[in-house]
Design a protein around this motif. Sequence first.
Motif, PDB file in Angstrom:
ATOM      1  N   GLU A  99     -48.256  11.989 -13.317  1.00  0.00           N
ATOM      2  CA  GLU A  99     -47.026  11.165 -12.922  1.00  0.00           C
ATOM      3  C   GLU A  99     -47.167  11.412 -11.226  1.00  0.00           C
ATOM      4  O   GLU A  99     -47.599  12.376 -10.811  1.00  0.00           O
ATOM      5  CB  GLU A  99     -45.910  12.241 -13.275  1.00  0.00           C
ATOM      6  CG  GLU A  99     -45.683  11.728 -15.025  1.00  0.00           C
ATOM      7  CD  GLU A  99     -44.404  12.228 -15.532  1.00  0.00           C
ATOM      8  OE1 GLU A  99     -43.698  12.482 -14.634  1.00  0.00           O
ATOM      9  OE2 GLU A  99     -44.349  12.187 -16.845  1.00  0.00           O
ATOM     10  N   TRP A 103     -40.265   2.953 -16.437  1.00  0.00           N
ATOM     11  CA  TRP A 103     -41.725   3.791 -16.158  1.00  0.00           C
ATOM     12  C   TRP A 103     -42.454   2.473 -15.803  1.00  0.00           C
ATOM     13  O   TRP A 103     -42.562   1.295 -16.317  1.00  0.00           O
ATOM     14  CB  TRP A 103     -42.206   4.488 -17.505  1.00  0.00           C
ATOM     15  CG  TRP A 103     -41.192   5.676 -17.511  1.00  0.00           C
ATOM     16  CD1 TRP A 103     -40.229   5.578 -18.493  1.00  0.00           C
ATOM     17  CD2 TRP A 103     -41.208   7.044 -16.882  1.00  0.00           C
ATOM     18  NE1 TRP A 103     -39.496   6.786 -18.440  1.00  0.00           N
ATOM     19  CE2 TRP A 103     -40.303   7.653 -17.580  1.00  0.00           C
ATOM     20  CE3 TRP A 103     -42.317   7.521 -16.110  1.00  0.00           C
ATOM     21  CZ2 TRP A 103     -40.040   9.048 -17.033  1.00  0.00           C
ATOM     22  CZ3 TRP A 103     -41.978   8.587 -15.565  1.00  0.00           C
ATOM     23  CH2 TRP A 103     -41.002   9.527 -16.174  1.00  0.00           C
ATOM     24  N   ARG A 159     -48.768   7.239 -13.687  1.00  0.00           N
ATOM     25  CA  ARG A 159     -47.602   6.645 -14.070  1.00  0.00           C
ATOM     26  C   ARG A 159     -46.163   7.191 -13.023  1.00  0.00           C
ATOM     27  O   ARG A 159     -46.525   8.299 -12.214  1.00  0.00           O
ATOM     28  CB  ARG A 159     -46.999   7.294 -15.380  1.00  0.00           C
ATOM     29  CG  ARG A 159     -47.859   6.967 -16.553  1.00  0.00           C
ATOM     30  CD  ARG A 159     -47.418   7.545 -17.795  1.00  0.00           C
ATOM     31  NE  ARG A 159     -46.564   6.959 -18.505  1.00  0.00           N
ATOM     32  CZ  ARG A 159     -45.202   7.534 -18.584  1.00  0.00           C
ATOM     33  NH1 ARG A 159     -44.929   8.652 -18.106  1.00  0.00           N
ATOM     34  NH2 ARG A 159     -44.105   6.723 -19.261  1.00  0.00           N
ATOM     35  N   GLY A 211     -41.937   6.724 -12.460  1.00  0.00           N
ATOM     36  CA  GLY A 211     -40.753   6.582 -13.100  1.00  0.00           C
ATOM     37  C   GLY A 211     -39.399   6.130 -12.058  1.00  0.00           C
ATOM     38  O   GLY A 211     -39.710   6.622 -10.984  1.00  0.00           O
TER      39      GLY A 211
END
Length: 220
Positions: free
Chosen positions: A132, A208, A168, A170
């Motif tokens: 992330e 996301w 990823r 968010g």
Amino acid sequence: MVWSVIRRRRPAAGLPAPGRCEPACGRHALATERLLLFTPRTRLDVAAALAACADAEAQRWLGTQADRVVPDPGTRRALLAWRPAGDDGRRVPPRLAQPYAPGPDDPLFLVCVRRSDLAYAGALELEHRTGEMGGWLAPSCRGQGLGAELFRAGAALAHTHAGLATVRAGAEPGNTASRRALARAGFVADDGPPRHTLPDGREVDAVWHRHDSTAASRCR
């Protein structure tokens, strides 16, 4: 703010050179067309990176823990007025000149500066164990298309430095600036938890995004 396409140019004197990483020490350096990103070398680098996201606009989306926020606007302006230690000829106060060493289990944290004038521009974080990524820009660097460059650098850090096939990011649904920047950086919509808890404890709606590579590798 959210929780390679690398053009190599000659770096400014005294700054880390893109591609000359020290992965055994947790240190990385890479560049985009207008940004140079590198693992902080001094406490000044870290303090300026945190000052870049301490304003109310940034904290609306980031929700940084209170002990990491630089609350005073004057202090934030003063930190962002510096250039990386020693690179503008001014002597950095001893407290801020102390070396910074990343911990072996810390997320990858890179401060970024504008290549044109070496002004502190923001920072990038990559949790290399979960894949992330998050990042932010200083107030003077917003609205100039630098967000897409920052997130392209995050994808490059993940794919060609940390060996991750997928990274990823968010964001809140209403954070249109960051979501547009992610799209311009090649991120696509992804599934993920519809709610996210920020570091300050606030729970927010979340969407996301992901970036994939079929040729992930680690830097040497």
